[in-house]
Design a protein around this motif. Structure first.
Motif, PDB file in Angstrom:
ATOM      1  N   ARG A  47     -22.211 107.130  91.859  1.00 52.97           N
ATOM      2  CA  ARG A  47     -21.499 108.383  92.112  1.00 52.97           C
ATOM      3  C   ARG A  47     -21.048 109.011  90.814  1.00 52.97           C
ATOM      4  O   ARG A  47     -20.299 108.413  90.057  1.00 52.97           O
ATOM      5  N   GLN A 236      -8.558 104.452  88.577  1.00 52.81           N
ATOM      6  CA  GLN A 236      -7.337 104.505  89.378  1.00 52.81           C
ATOM      7  C   GLN A 236      -7.319 105.719  90.272  1.00 52.81           C
ATOM      8  O   GLN A 236      -6.916 105.652  91.422  1.00 52.81           O
ATOM      9  N   ASP A 237      -7.771 106.840  89.714  1.00 54.42           N
ATOM     10  CA  ASP A 237      -7.732 108.074  90.487  1.00 54.42           C
ATOM     11  C   ASP A 237      -8.652 107.990  91.692  1.00 54.42           C
ATOM     12  O   ASP A 237      -8.303 108.436  92.772  1.00 54.42           O
ATOM     13  N   MET A 238      -9.853 107.454  91.461  1.00 55.74           N
ATOM     14  CA  MET A 238     -10.890 107.559  92.474  1.00 55.74           C
ATOM     15  C   MET A 238     -11.123 106.250  93.221  1.00 55.74           C
ATOM     16  O   MET A 238     -11.825 106.236  94.212  1.00 55.74           O
TER      17      MET A 238
ATOM     18  N   ILE B  54     -10.529  96.485  93.767  1.00 57.30           N
ATOM     19  CA  ILE B  54     -11.457  97.286  94.576  1.00 57.30           C
ATOM     20  C   ILE B  54     -12.805  96.571  94.759  1.00 57.30           C
ATOM     21  O   ILE B  54     -13.306  96.442  95.879  1.00 57.30           O
ATOM     22  N   PRO B  55     -13.404  96.061  93.661  1.00 58.33           N
ATOM     23  CA  PRO B  55     -14.647  95.305  93.874  1.00 58.33           C
ATOM     24  C   PRO B  55     -14.441  94.092  94.779  1.00 58.33           C
ATOM     25  O   PRO B  55     -15.334  93.750  95.564  1.00 58.33           O
ATOM     26  N   MET B  69      -0.531 101.279  97.277  1.00 54.02           N
ATOM     27  CA  MET B  69      -1.539 102.278  96.938  1.00 54.02           C
ATOM     28  C   MET B  69      -1.217 103.589  97.631  1.00 54.02           C
ATOM     29  O   MET B  69      -1.207 103.674  98.855  1.00 54.02           O
ATOM     30  N   GLU B  74      -8.915 111.899  96.891  1.00 48.79           N
ATOM     31  CA  GLU B  74      -9.950 111.342  96.021  1.00 48.79           C
ATOM     32  C   GLU B  74     -10.247 109.899  96.401  1.00 48.79           C
ATOM     33  O   GLU B  74     -11.392 109.476  96.503  1.00 48.79           O
ATOM     34  N   ARG B  75      -9.186 109.133  96.569  1.00 47.60           N
ATOM     35  CA  ARG B  75      -9.359 107.723  96.871  1.00 47.60           C
ATOM     36  C   ARG B  75      -9.987 107.529  98.242  1.00 47.60           C
ATOM     37  O   ARG B  75     -10.715 106.576  98.463  1.00 47.60           O
ATOM     38  N   LYS B  77     -12.342 108.982  99.425  1.00 48.06           N
ATOM     39  CA  LYS B  77     -13.800 109.026  99.346  1.00 48.06           C
ATOM     40  C   LYS B  77     -14.378 107.635  99.128  1.00 48.06           C
ATOM     41  O   LYS B  77     -15.550 107.371  99.365  1.00 48.06           O
ATOM     42  N   THR B  78     -13.565 106.723  98.605  1.00 49.00           N
ATOM     43  CA  THR B  78     -14.073 105.394  98.271  1.00 49.00           C
ATOM     44  C   THR B  78     -13.660 104.342  99.286  1.00 49.00           C
ATOM     45  O   THR B  78     -14.461 103.502  99.673  1.00 49.00           O
ATOM     46  N   SER B 117      -2.427 107.623  86.133  1.00 47.91           N
ATOM     47  CA  SER B 117      -3.101 107.488  87.418  1.00 47.91           C
ATOM     48  C   SER B 117      -2.149 107.283  88.582  1.00 47.91           C
ATOM     49  O   SER B 117      -2.408 106.499  89.480  1.00 47.91           O
TER      50      SER B 117
END
Ligand SMILES: Nc1ncnc2c1ncn2[C@@H]1O[C@H](COP(=O)(O)OP(=O)(O)OP(=O)(O)O)[C@@H](O)[C@H]1O
Ligand SMILES: Nc1ncnc2c1ncn2[C@@H]1O[C@H](COP(=O)(O)OP(=O)(O)OP(=O)(O)O)[C@@H](O)[C@H]1O
Ligand SMILES: [Mg+2]
Ligand SMILES: [Mg+2]
Lengths: 275, 235, 270, 236, 270
Positions: A47, A236-238, B54-55, B69, B74-75, B77-78, B117
Motif C-alpha cells: 500500500r 503509528q498514523d496508519m 500490528i504484525p 489505541m 486512517e487506522r 483502513k488497516t 503520532s
C-alpha cells in the motif's frame, strides 16, 4: 646502470586483483532481474497511497539524517585519530584517559549517553538565568546540538578503538625508515603512519559509518525528527507495518551504497597486493 | 478457543504496567479481562513490543489489542476497531510562569510539545501550528513532560489523565493545567477502541456487546473507581 | 684521501678533515642478550668504513644505534661533532634527551635498510621525493627533478609510478638506495645495499658509493662484498659476536689477519 | 529509592539481571554466528570467484543497510507467515519459529556482514608474503586459514571485533519485538512502571559498563597473545 | 651425475633419470608488462639448475610460476611427470583447474623466498615444524626432532624460540632455508638463498645444496654467486628481460658466452 634498457612495454601493471570491467556478466543480469522483481512486487502488492501526504516530512527527515550522519562521522573521526594514537603509542598520561573515554563510550548504551546530555546536562542550563539570557540559549534550547555532540562522541569512541589497532598494525620498519630520515613526529604521523593506518582500517571504518547511520534514529528520542522517526510516524498514523519500513530501508540502502562506494574508492587509491 | 489479548510491552501506568514479578495489571488490563469474561471468551494477556504489535495481530500471534489505541479513519483502513471503551478530554499543561490558555490565540508564540503520532499531534498541527512558535514532537509523553519541567518547551498537549498525573508529581510542580481544548471530532476521534483483524465481524460484535454490558452492569465503573476520580468513559 | 680513523678513540688522529661519526664503547643489550659489547669507531669526512662480520654479529644493530633507531645501552655517540645527550631510563638503559636534536641529526644521515623498508603506500617516485619535500623543505618540482635523475641512475625510470609491492627484490633495493641518495646526506649508512643485486649492478652501486666518498661524504657500509671492502674502503672493521675482532686499513686486515676467526673468515671468501 | 533495585520483587534488580543474562546469551549466539559468517565472507570476498564476490557484496551492503527492526519483522512475522501459508497449502501443520532463534539468526546475520568487512581489512593487513609462503608449501585453504591467516590477522581484527561484540550486547533490544525480555526491555519496563527513569537507566548503564570492562580485560589478554612476535611500534 | 637438461623440450633427452620439472614456452604478463616471454626448462632428478640474470629479468617470477604462486599467462608446466591442467579465465589468462592437484604438487616443492616470508606469529622452531605437522602429517615429536637438527645445521639452535621479527637478516634467511629443508622435498626452489649471508655461511649453504643434489633431489636456484653456479650447477640458464639468452653446461656458458649481453654480465663478475 645499463640493464633495464629494453622494455618496450608501457608500465601499467594490473595492480589490483578486482579490476574486472565485467559489469554485464550473466550472473549480474540475473541478480539485477531478481532485484527488479522484488521492487516491482513491493510496488504492486503493498500500500503506497499514504506516500503523497508525507513527501515533505520524508524530505526533511532524509536531509536531517544525512547531515547528522556526515557531520558526526567527520567530527568523530577527527577525534578518533588522537584517541587511537594516544592509546597505541602515547605516554600513560594521555593513553589512560583516552582508554577510559573509549571504554565508557563503548560500554554504555548510546541512548543513555544521549539522555544524560539532553535531559541531564541540558536541563541544568535553564536553571541559570545568565545562560538563559546569553547568546547561546537559542542553541542550547534546541535538541540538535545535543544529538550531534552525543553521536560525535559515540563515533569517536568506537573509531578510537579501531584506529588504535590500525596504528599498532603498521609494520615497524615503515616507521623506522621515516625516523631514520629525520622526519618530525608530526610529519611521520601525517605522511606515513596515518595514511597506512587508515588504509588498513578502511573496511572497518566503512562498517562503522553504516553503524552510525543506524544509530541516528535514536535522536528522535530527543525530538530531532530524522528519517526513521518519519517512518515510525507513518506506522503509528496508519498502522501499516512494512511499507514505511521498506521505504526507509530503500533510503538507507542508497545511503549505505554511497558510503560503501566512497570507501571502496578510497581503498583502491592505494593498490595492495593480496597473498 | 483462547483469545490472545495483545498489550504493549512498554508500561503505560495506570493503564497497564507489570510488577517486578512480571504480572501485568492496571485499568486497561482489568477492563480487558472484564470484557472477555462478559463475552465468555477465554483470554490470556500477551505483551508485545509496540513495534511488533500490528504484525503480531495480522499473523495471528495475538487476536485483539487493548493498548490505548485511538480510533482514527486512517487506522481503520488497516485494522478494525470495536466501539470506544474510553475517551479522555484533551488538555494543555503549561508553565506556571507563563500566561496562556488552550486556544489558538492563547498559544501565540509558545513552544508546544506533543507526542508523535497521537491525535494530539494532529490536533496541534491543525489548530495551533499557525500561532505557536514551534510544535515539537516527542517519542513519548514522558519526554515531553521532562522538557516542560526543564523549560525547553512552554506547554504540552495530551489527554487529561496523563497530564494530571504528571502535574501531581514533584517534577510537575512547575506547571498547571491551562484548560481543555475545543473539541474536534474529526481529529480527536471517538476515543479508544479494541483493535482486531479486519473481517472478524463476529468477534467485534461480541466485544461491542460486552463493552455495552459491563457499562450497564456496573463492572466498568467498579474498576474505574479503583483508578480514577472522574468519568473516564467520556461524553 | 687520507684515512683518518683511529682504532683508539682516546688518542685521536689529528687531521684537517672534520670528524663525522664518533662512537665510543657502545654497548647494546636486548634483554639478557648483549649484542654489542663495547664497539668504538671514528670516521672523518670522506671515509668509507666497511663493516664486515658473520651473520648475527651485530652489524645492523650497530648501524641502527648510530641513528638511534635502537637506544644504546651505554656508550657515547657524536655525530658531526655534536654530542648526543642521553638520559638514563632507570632500568639500565638510556634514551636521547632531546628529540629535536635526534631529528636534526637523522635528517643529515641517509640510511639504506637491510630489508629496504620502502613506504608501501607511495609509488617509487613518491618514496624518493618524500624526505626532500617534507623534511628538508625542497620545492616539489626540484625534488621531482632530482628524484627522476636518481631513478634514472639506478635504472628504475620506467618503474617511477609503481608501488613497492610490485617491484622485484633488486628493484626495491635500488629504490631504497635512490631514496637515501635523494637527501644528499653528509653521512650515509648502508646495510648490505647490494645483497639483492646481480654482479653487474653490484659493481654500479659500489661505483656510486666510491663517487660519493670522493665528494667528501662519509660512508658506513655493512657488506659481504669482500672485493669491494678491499678496493674502495678506507677502513675495514671486522665484527664478531659484538666485539671488534680486528680493524684497520684493508691491506692490513685482509693481507695479514691476526685473529684465528678472521683468518678463517677470509679463507672462506677466496 | 534504591530498594527499587532489590533483587527480589517488588524490587526490579532481579529482572535487570535476568535481562542481562538473556542479553549475553543472545549476544554470544549472534556474535558467534557472525564470526563464522564473517570469516567465510571475508575469505570469499578476497579469494572467491566473481559470482561469490558479487553475492557477498550484495549481502554486506543490504544487510548492513537495512535496519535490524525491518529484518526481524520480515523474518519473524512475514517469514513465518509465509512458511506457514505454504505449509498449509500443502496440507502440513503450521510450525512455530521461536522468537529467540529468529532473533539470534537475524542479529548473527547482521554481525556477519560487519564481521566480513572487519576481517577482510585484517586479512589484507597481513604481509602478503606470509600467505604466499603457506601456499607455496601446499597448505589447503582450510589449513592455511586455521594455521596462518586467522592467527596472523587477529591483532588487526581484534579492535573491530571488540566493537562488534559490544554492539551485539546492546543490540539485543530488538529481541523485545519478538517478545524476548532482554536488558533493554526489562529496564524500560522497570523505569516505565516505577517512573524512576534515571535510576534504572543508570543501573543498566552500569551493568553494560561492567560487561564492557570484563570484555576489555579478556580482549586485552587475547590481544597481547595475538600480537606475539610483533615488535611494539613505540619509538625505541 | 648425468646432466639431463634439454633446451628443446620437443626433443627430450632420454635418460634413466625421471623428469622433475618440465616447463615449456612459459609466458607471464602483469597487465601490459610481459615479464616472461617464452621460457622453457627441463630438469631431471638430481639436477642443479642455476638461474642467473639481471635484476628485474624475471627470475623470481619464473620460480613463482613453477609452483603457481603466479598463474602463468600461457605455457605448459609439468612437475614430477604430472601435467598441470589449466583453464582459461576468458581474459587472456589461465588458472589451474584442480586446486587439490596444485596443493599436492606444492607440498613436494620446497621454496625459499627472496624475502624469506617467515610466519611472524610463530617462533623459529614453530615455523620449521609447521608444514611437516600440518601438511605432511608428520608426528609432532618427530617434526621437532628434525626441526632442531636443521636449526643446528644452519647454526640457529639458540634462536629456537625467538620470533622472526627479532632475528637478524641472515638469521631469518637461514630460518627460511631450514623451513624449506624440513619438508624434505624432491624439488627445491631457492630464490637467492644466500643474499643476506656472509661469505662463510654462503659456503656452508651452498655445500648443503650440493649435498642435497647428490641425494638425487632437484634444485632450481636463483643466484648471484657465479662461483657457485660455475662449480656446483649442472645447468646454467641466463635470463635477460624475460628471455633465456643463453643456457647450457656451466663450462660452456661461462667459458664461451655467445651473446653480447652475457659477455658483459660475466665481465662484471671477474
Ligand atoms: N606483482 C607484480 N605486478 C607487476 N609487476 C611485477 C610484479 N612482480 C614483478 N613485477 C615486475 O616483473 C619484473 C620481473 O620481476 P622479478 O621479481 O621476476 O625479477 P627478478 O629477476 O627476480 O629480479 P631481482 O633479481 O631484482 O629479484 C620486474 O620488472 C618487476 O617490476
Ligand atoms: N629487536 C631485537 N630483539 C632481540 N634480539 C635482537 C633484536 N634485533 C637483533 N637481535 C639479535 O641481535 C643479534 C645481532 O643482530 P644484527 O641484526 O645486528 O645482526 P647482523 O650482524 O646485522 O646480522 P646479518 O648479517 O644476519 O644481518 C642477532 O643475534 C639477533 O638475533
Ligand atoms: Mg643485518
Ligand atoms: Mg627476484
Amino acid at each position: 646502470m645499463t640493464e633495464t634498457a629494453v622494455q618496450t612495454f608501457r608500465i601499467a601493471p594490473k595492480q589490483n586483483g578486482d579490476t574486472e570491467a565485467r559489469r554485464l556478466a550473466p550472473h549480474r543480469i540475473v541478480l539485477a532481474l531478481i532485484g527488479l522483481g522484488l521492487v516491482a512486487a513491493s510496488i504492486f502488492f503493498l500500500r503506497w497511497d499514504w506516500l503523497p501526504n508525507y513527501y515533505g516530512l520524508i524530505a526533511q527527515g532524509l536531509w536531517r539524517t544525512i547531515w547528522i550522519l556526515a557531520v558526526t562521522c567527520v567530527l568523530g573521526f577527527l577525534l578518533a585519530v588522537p584517541l587511537g594514537l594516544a592509546q597505541a603509542a602515547g605516554p600513560a598520561i594521555v593513553a589512560v584517559p583516552a582508554r577510559a573515554f573509549c571504554t565508557i563510550i563503548r560500554g554504555t548504551p548510546l541512548l543513555l549517553q544521549l539522555w544524560l546530555l539532553y535531559y541531564g546536562l541540558g536541563s541544568l542550563f535553564p536553571q541559570y538565568p545568565w545562560i538563559r539570557e546569553s547568546e547561546l540559549w537559542p542553541y542550547l534550547r534546541q535538541a540538535w546540538p545535543y544529538a550531534v555532540l552525543a553521536l560525535t562522541l559515540s563515533y569517536a569512541g568506537y573509531e578510537g578503538e579501531v584506529m588504535r589497532g590500525a596504528f599498532a598494525g603498521v609494520p615497524k620498519g615503515q616507521l623506522e625508515a621515516a625516523r631514520a630520515f629525520g622526519m618530525r613526529r608530526f610529519t611521520i604521523l601525517r605522511r606515513i603512519w596515518l595514511p597506512q593506518a587508515i588504509h588498513r582500517a578502511l573496511p572497518t571504518l566503512a562498517g562503522e559509518a553504516v553503524l552510525q547511520l543506524k544509530a541516528t534514529p535514536l535522536v528522535a528520542t530527543i525530538t530531532v525528527i530524522d528519517l526513521y522517526a518519519v517512518a515510525s510516524r507513518v506506522r503509528q498514523d496508519m498502522f501499516i507495518t512494512y511499507e514505511p519500513l521498506l521505504l526507509l530501508a530503500a533510503f538507507y540502502l542508497v545511503i549505505t551504497g554511497v558510503i560503501v562506494f566512497l570507501f571502496r574508492r578510497l581503498e583502491r587509491l592505494i593498490p595492495s597486493k593480496l597473498g | 478457543e483462547t483469545i490472545k489479548v495483545g498489550i504493549a510491552a512498554e508500561p503505560y501506568p495506570p493503564f497497564a504496567s507489570p510488577d517486578a514479578s512480571g504480572k501485568w495489571n492496571g485499568w486497561e488490563v482489568e477492563i480487558a479481562m472484564a470484557i472477555c469474561e462478559q463475552a465468555k471468551l477465554d483470554c490470556v494477556i500477551t505483551p508485545v513490543a509496540w513495534d511488533g504489535i500490528i504484525p503480531a495481530l495480522t499473523t495471528k500471534k495475538i487476536d485483539i489489542i487493548t493498548a490505548s489505541m485511538s480510533i482514527t479513519d486512517e487506522r481503520k483502513k488497516t485494522i478494525d476497531f470495536s466501539d470506544k471503551y474510553y475517551n479522555t478530554p484533551t488538555v494543555i499543561l503549561g508553565s506556571k510562569d507563563v500566561k496562556m490558555d488552550a486556544t489558538p490565540e492563547g498559544m501565540k508564540g509558545k513552544v508546544l510539545g506533543v507526542q508523535v503520532s497521537t491525535i494530539h499531534q494532529v490536533y496541534a498541527k491543525k489548530h495551533f501550528a499557525d500561532t505557536a512558535a514551534e510544535i515539537k514532537e516527542y517519542q513519548t509523553q514522558d519526554e515531553a513532560n521532562q522538557d516542560l519541567a526543564a523549560g525547553r518547551i512552554d506547554a504540552t498537549q495530551a489527554d487529561s489523565l496523563a497530564l494530571e498525573t504528571f502535574a501531581a508529581t514533584d517534577a510537575g510542580k512547575c506547571c498547571e493545567i491551562k484548560g481543555t481544548v475545543a473539541d474536534d471530532i474529526e481529529v480527536l476521534g471517538p476515543g479508544v477502541g479494541v483493535g482486531m483483524r479486519k473481517g472478524e465481524d463476529q468477534l467485534r460484535e461480541k466485544i461491542n456487546a460486552a463493552i455495552k454490558d459491563i457499562r450497564a452492569n456496573g463492572k466498568y465503573d467498579e474498576i474505574s473507581k479503583k483508578y480514577f476520580t472522574f468519568d473516564i468513559y467520556g461524553g | 684521501m687520507a684515512t683518518a680513523v683511529s682504532a683508539d678513540p682516546l688518542h685521536p688522529v689529528t687531521s684537517e678533515q672534520a670528524e663525522a661519526i664518533h662512537v665510543r664503547d657502545l654497548h647494546k643489550c636486548f634483554g639478557e642478550l648483549e649484542v654489542l659489547k663495547g664497539v668504538s669507531l671514528t670516521a672523518r669526512d670522506g671515509d668509507v668504513v666497511a663493516l664486515i662480520g658473520g651473520s648475527g654479529s651485530g652489524k645492523s644493530t650497530f648501524l641502527r644505534c648510530i641513528n638511534f633507531l635502537e637506544n644504546p645501552t651505554s656508550g657515547v655517540i657524536r655525530i658531526n661533532g655534536e654530542d648526543v645527550r642521553m638520559i638514563s631510563d632507570g632500568h639500565g638503559g638510556q634514551y636521547p634527551a632531546d628529540r629535536r636534536q635526534i631529528e636534526r641529526i637523522r635528517s643529515r644521515l641517509g640510511m639504506v635498510f637491510q630489508n629496504f623498508n620502502l613506504w608501501q603506500h607511495m609509488t617509487l617516485i613518491q618514496n624518493v621525493i618524500e624526505v626532500p619535500i617534507h623534511v628538508l623543505g625542497v620545492k616539489r618540482d626540484e625534488a621531482i627533478a632530482i628524484g627522476e635523475q636518481l631513478l634514472e641512475r639506478v635504472g628504475l625510470s620506467e618503474k617511477r609510478d609503481v608501488y613497492p609491492a610490485y617491484l622485484s627484490g633488486g628493484q626495491q633495493q635500488r629504490g631504497a638506495i635512490a631514496r637515501a641518495l635523494a637527501i644528499q646526506p653528509r653521512v650515509m649508512l648502508f646495510d648490505e645495499p647490494t645483497s639483492a643485486l646481480d654482479p653487474e649492478l653490484v659493481g654500479e652501486v659500489l661505483k656510486v658509493i666510491a663517487d660519493l666518498a670522493k665528494e667528501g661524504r662519509t660512508m658506513l657500509l655493512v657488506t659481504h662484498e669482500m672485493k669491494f671492502a678491499r678496493e674502495v674502503a678506507s677502513h675495514v672493521m671486522y665484527l664478531h659476536n659484538g666485539v671488534v675482532e680486528e680493524e684497520g686499513r684493508p691491506e692490513t686486515v685482509f693481507g695479514s689477519p691476526k685473529s684465528e676467526r678472521l683468518k678463517q673468515f677470509i679463507r672462506s671468501v677466496s | 529509592m534504591f530498594e527499587l533495585l532489590s533483587p527480589v520483587p517488588p524490587g526490579w534488580g532481579g529482572n535487570l539481571l535476568r535481562g542481562l543474562a538473556n542479553s549475553l546469551q543472545i549476544a554470544f549466539g549472534a556474535f558467534g554466528l557472525g564470526l563464522l559468517i564473517g570469516t567465510l565472507g571475508a575469505y570469499g570476498k578476497l579469494y572467491g570467484g566473481p559470482v561469490i564476490r558479487d553475492i557477498l557484496a550484495i549481502y554486506t551492503t543490504i544487510v548492513r543497510a537495512v535496519p535490524e527492526l525491518v529484518l526481524i519483522l520480515l523474518l519473524y512475522y512475514a517469514g513465518t507467515d509465509l512458511i506457514n501459508r505454504v505449509l498449509e497449502a500443502m496440507g502440513y501443520a503450521p510450525v512455530n519459529i521461536s522468537g529467540l532463534v529468529a532473533g539470534i539468526v537475524v542479529l548473527g546475520f547482521v554481525q556477519g556482514a560487519y564481521g566480513t568487512e572487519v576481517l577482510r581489512g585484517a586479512i589484507k593487513a597481513i604481509p602478503q608474503g606470509e600467505i604466499e609462503a603457506a601456499r607455496a608449501y601446499g597448505m589447503s585453504p582450510g589449513v592455511m586459514m586455521r594455521r596462518i591467516i586467522l592467527p596472523a590477522m587477529l591483532p588487526h581484527a581484534l579492535p573491530g571485533l571488540a566493537n562488534l561484540w559490544l554492539i551485539a550486547t546492546k543490540d539485543t533490544a530488538l529481541l523485545a519485538v519478538v517478545g524476548f525480555s532482554e536488558l533493554t526491555l526489562e529496564t524500560r519496563q522497570a523505569a516505565g512502571a516505577t517512573k524512576a527513569y534515571f535510576l534504572f537507566y543508570m543501573a543498566a548503564g552500569v551493568l553494560y559498563l561492567l560487561v564492557t570492562l570484563s570484555s576489555n580485560a579478556i580482549i586485552g589478554r587475547v590481544e597481547i597473545w595475538a600480537r606475539r612476535g610483533m615488535p611494539s611500534i613505540r619509538e625505541a
